[in-house]
Design a protein around this motif. Structure first.
Motif, PDB file in Angstrom:
ATOM      1  N   LEU A   9       0.880  -1.167   0.000  1.00 48.88           N
ATOM      2  CA  LEU A   9       0.000   0.000   0.000  1.00 48.88           C
ATOM      3  C   LEU A   9       0.915   1.213   0.000  1.00 48.88           C
ATOM      4  CD1 LEU A   9      -2.548  -0.960   2.815  1.00 48.88           C
ATOM      5  CD2 LEU A   9      -2.974  -1.003   0.356  1.00 48.88           C
ATOM      6  N   LYS A  57      -6.503   1.471   2.213  1.00 47.94           N
ATOM      7  CA  LYS A  57      -5.924   2.809   2.396  1.00 47.94           C
ATOM      8  C   LYS A  57      -6.888   3.701   3.171  1.00 47.94           C
ATOM      9  CE  LYS A  57      -3.091   2.692  -1.747  1.00 47.94           C
ATOM     10  NZ  LYS A  57      -2.883   3.266  -3.071  1.00 47.94           N
ATOM     11  N   THR A  64      -3.760   8.472  -0.544  1.00 51.06           N
ATOM     12  CA  THR A  64      -3.408   7.818  -1.793  1.00 51.06           C
ATOM     13  C   THR A  64      -2.410   8.692  -2.533  1.00 51.06           C
ATOM     14  OG1 THR A  64      -5.579   6.803  -1.898  1.00 51.06           O
ATOM     15  CG2 THR A  64      -4.325   6.874  -3.938  1.00 51.06           C
TER      16      THR A  64
END
Length: 140
Positions: A9, A57, A64
């Motif tokens: 991530l 997320k 992001t």
């Protein structure tokens, strides 16, 4: 500890126990569901089974960095609940020895600390070991 699936991530590595991962899929069509938490993207039909989809997320309150066209869906199971987790990439299946795992640090800036069971050291890599039960608690 045993085998884990490593995934990314925003360039950071995380891992979940391999026995909790049913499949890794391409992102399918997701149908939004009204009045769900912001981290619930919606539901999707995967081979005749409707499963909720979680954006990790958003769940971890991580910004992001860029749009990723190669996102994957990890289908996981916790307490008989199947859930899709949106990740940037699923990278490896790793065997982690217990002596390579340390407790979570006091201050973790990337993920809410209650979601982390520990940190694994593998050569030059650090993996946050996630607790799926705590991540999915509001869903069950």
């Amino acid at each position: 500890m045993g085998k884990v699936i490593a995934f990314q991530l925003n360039g950071k590595e995380y891992a979940v126990p391999v026995h909790q991962v049913l499949a890794i899929e391409k992102l399918h069509h997701i149908t939004r569901v009204p009045r769900t938490p912001a981290f619930v993207q919606g539901v999707m039909n995967l081979r005749g089974v409707v499963i909720p989809v979680i954006d990790l997320k958003k769940r971890f309150q991580i910004e992001t960095e860029t749009q990723n066209d190669h996102e994957k869906m990890m289908i996981v199971t916790v307490n008989d609940l199947e859930v899709g987790l949106v990740v940037d990439a699923a990278t490896d299946v790793l065997d982690i020895a217990s002596e390579n795992i340390e407790p979570q640090p006091e201050i973790v800036d990337t993920v809410k600390s209650e979601f982390i069971d520990g940190v694994a050291h593998l050569d030059q890599r650090l993996l946050m070991l996630l607790n799926l039960e705590k991540i999915l608690t509001p869903l069950s």
